[in-house]
Design a protein around this motif. Structure first.
Motif, short mmCIF file in Angstrom:
data_model
loop_
_atom_site.label_atom_id
_atom_site.label_comp_id
_atom_site.label_asym_id
_atom_site.label_seq_id
_atom_site.Cartn_x
_atom_site.Cartn_y
_atom_site.Cartn_z
N ARG A 99 13.26 65.20 -18.43
CA ARG A 99 13.88 66.39 -17.83
C ARG A 99 13.41 67.69 -18.46
O ARG A 99 13.22 68.69 -17.76
CB ARG A 99 15.39 66.28 -17.95
N PHE A 100 13.22 67.69 -19.78
CA PHE A 100 12.94 68.94 -20.47
C PHE A 100 11.56 68.99 -21.13
O PHE A 100 11.19 70.01 -21.71
CB PHE A 100 14.00 69.20 -21.55
N GLY A 101 10.82 67.89 -21.11
CA GLY A 101 9.50 67.89 -21.72
C GLY A 101 9.51 67.36 -23.14
O GLY A 101 10.56 67.01 -23.70
N ALA A 102 8.32 67.32 -23.74
CA ALA A 102 8.17 66.71 -25.07
C ALA A 102 9.01 67.40 -26.13
O ALA A 102 9.47 66.77 -27.08
CB ALA A 102 6.70 66.73 -25.48
N PRO A 107 16.79 55.22 -27.48
CA PRO A 107 15.52 55.34 -26.77
C PRO A 107 15.69 55.77 -25.32
O PRO A 107 14.90 56.56 -24.78
CB PRO A 107 14.93 53.92 -26.88
N TRP A 108 16.75 55.26 -24.66
CA TRP A 108 17.02 55.66 -23.28
C TRP A 108 17.36 57.15 -23.20
O TRP A 108 16.85 57.88 -22.34
CB TRP A 108 18.17 54.84 -22.71
N LEU A 109 18.21 57.62 -24.11
CA LEU A 109 18.61 59.02 -24.12
C LEU A 109 17.40 59.92 -24.36
O LEU A 109 17.23 60.96 -23.68
CB LEU A 109 19.66 59.25 -25.20
N LEU A 110 16.55 59.55 -25.30
CA LEU A 110 15.35 60.34 -25.57
C LEU A 110 14.41 60.35 -24.37
O LEU A 110 13.78 61.36 -24.06
CB LEU A 110 14.64 59.79 -26.80
N GLY A 111 14.31 59.21 -23.69
CA GLY A 111 13.47 59.15 -22.50
C GLY A 111 13.97 60.06 -21.40
O GLY A 111 13.19 60.76 -20.73
N VAL A 148 14.47 67.96 -30.71
CA VAL A 148 15.81 68.55 -30.58
C VAL A 148 16.87 67.46 -30.49
O VAL A 148 17.92 67.53 -31.14
CB VAL A 148 15.87 69.47 -29.34
N THR A 149 16.60 66.42 -29.69
CA THR A 149 17.56 65.32 -29.57
C THR A 149 17.72 64.59 -30.90
O THR A 149 18.84 64.21 -31.28
CB THR A 149 17.09 64.33 -28.48
#
Length: 383
Positions: A351-354, A342-346, A359-360
């Protein structure tokens, strides 16, 4: 030369699954109960909105600490003893949450209850994984049923009246279910860890530490995907301006539960590596399909179905290749994925938008696919 045929695991039956059904239903209830009960805790102990979440954190910390300790204890004690003592700790913990005279004692009780939950989960996941993918998937499906019912139990039995009785309904129900689970185990038994017989001259598994690390990495990615969808799928769909976001997320969790039931019914017909590889490939494709707004809700729901077989099937696969006593360590690895994803996705979203969310998720699924392929290759080399 003498060869020993692998000992057949016990047949799948109600008596074998009974204690698992009772236990995982109970675990599902308490695991999903703290969040909906935040209002009851605030009324009872007068804590702020910023502080109330610490009780859930204490519960999850306890559940993460228990599995590695239980993995060591299972070398000396039986699964039945481990489950019995862990149920006692869980019952004492949830009872302490109700009757604690002060907030710090309630938080400590939540940690104790979480520790008991982690112990029960570690013992029974190890036992059912050693029986096979069908058994471990079926009991984990019941966990999902308990999680879905937990908010209803809090709403139906809880009262925000500032007294211990306000918490008593939902939390003492869990304590009572611990007693029911203990009784079920006494009547129908608790499965032990099934150790298949090996030929006396059979080679040891090739590079077992590497194999264990690959399974751990696979589970990190799996739990990361599950937590990632749970935490960020709704936000992503909302950013796309799609309706019915809450309903889509509910359908995702329902698909996860239904998928585990289906895996429990049909898993015996397909090899574990093939199941996990197929799921990984499907998850990569579905994460990329999420980038198409019109198809995104369906892709999220189908991702729940594709995720469903991975956890239990991987635990069963590990028990065949290495040892079911390593299952508790995989549960700890899974906790790491639940924390980081969840932290990585946040971070990616900020940084790059929705668009960074699917992609992640696709990258996580691709990594899971890679670790699965490497684990299968290592298992073939060992064979």
């Amino acid at each position: 030369m003498t060869t020993a045929r692998p000992a057949a695991p016990p047949p799948l039956s109600w008596t074998l699954l009974a204690v698992g059904v009772a236990a995982f239903f109970t675990l599902g209830l308490i695991q999903a109960m703290y969040g909906p009960a935040f209002g009851l805790f605030q009324a009872r102990f007068g804590v702020s909105t910023a502080s109330v979440g610490v009780i859930a954190s204490a519960h999850f910390l306890g559940s993460a600490v228990a599995p590695p300790l239980m993995g060591l204890l299972l070398r000396r004690v039986s699964v039945r003893a481990g489950v019995s003592w862990s149920l006692l700790l869980l019952a004492l913990g949830v009872t302490g949450v109700v009757f604690a005279p002060a907030w710090p004692l309630a938080v400590a009780s939540a940690f104790l209850g979480g520790f008991g939950l982690g112990g029960v989960s570690a013992c029974l996941n190890a036992a059912y994984a050693s029986v096979g993918a069908r058994a471990v998937n079926l009991v984990n499906a019941v966990f999902g049923v308990g999680s879905m019912l937990a908010p209803l139990l809090v709403v139906g039995l809880g009262r925000a009246d500032g007294t211990p009785g306000g918490l008593a309904g939902p939390f003492l129900t869990v304590a009572a279910l611990c007693a029911v689970t203990f009784a079920v185990g006494r009547v129908w038994g608790v499965p032990g860890i099934h150790a298949p017989a090996r030929a006396a001259d059979a080679p040891a598994p090739a590079r077992p530490v590497v194999q264990a690390a690959l399974f751990a990495a696979l589970i990190v990615c799996y739990v990361g995907l599950e937590a990632g969808y749970g935490a960020w799928a709704s936000r992503y769909l909302t950013e796309l301006g799609l309706p019915g976001v809450a309903l889509t997320l509910s359908a995702f969790w329902a698909a996860l539960t239904v998928g585990r039931v289906l895996t429990g019914v049909f898993a015996g017909r397909v090899g574990a590596p093939r199941v996990v590889l197929s799921c990984g490939a499907a998850l990569v494709a579905l994460a990329l399909v999420m980038r198409v707004p019109a198809l995104a809700p369906l892709a999220v729901i189908l991702s729940g179905l594709a995720l469903a077989p991975v956890f239990g099937t991987t635990l069963a696969w590990l028990s065949q290749v290495l040892s079911a006593r390593l299952v508790p360590l995989l549960l700890v690895a899974g906790s790491l994925g639940g924390v980081l994803s969840p932290w990585l996705l946040g971070q990616a979203f900020a940084r790059f938008g929705a668009g960074a969310v699917p992609v992640t998720l696709a990258v996580l699924a691709a990594l899971m696919l890679l670790f699965t392929a490497l684990a299968r290759r290592g298992a073939r080399a060992a064979a």
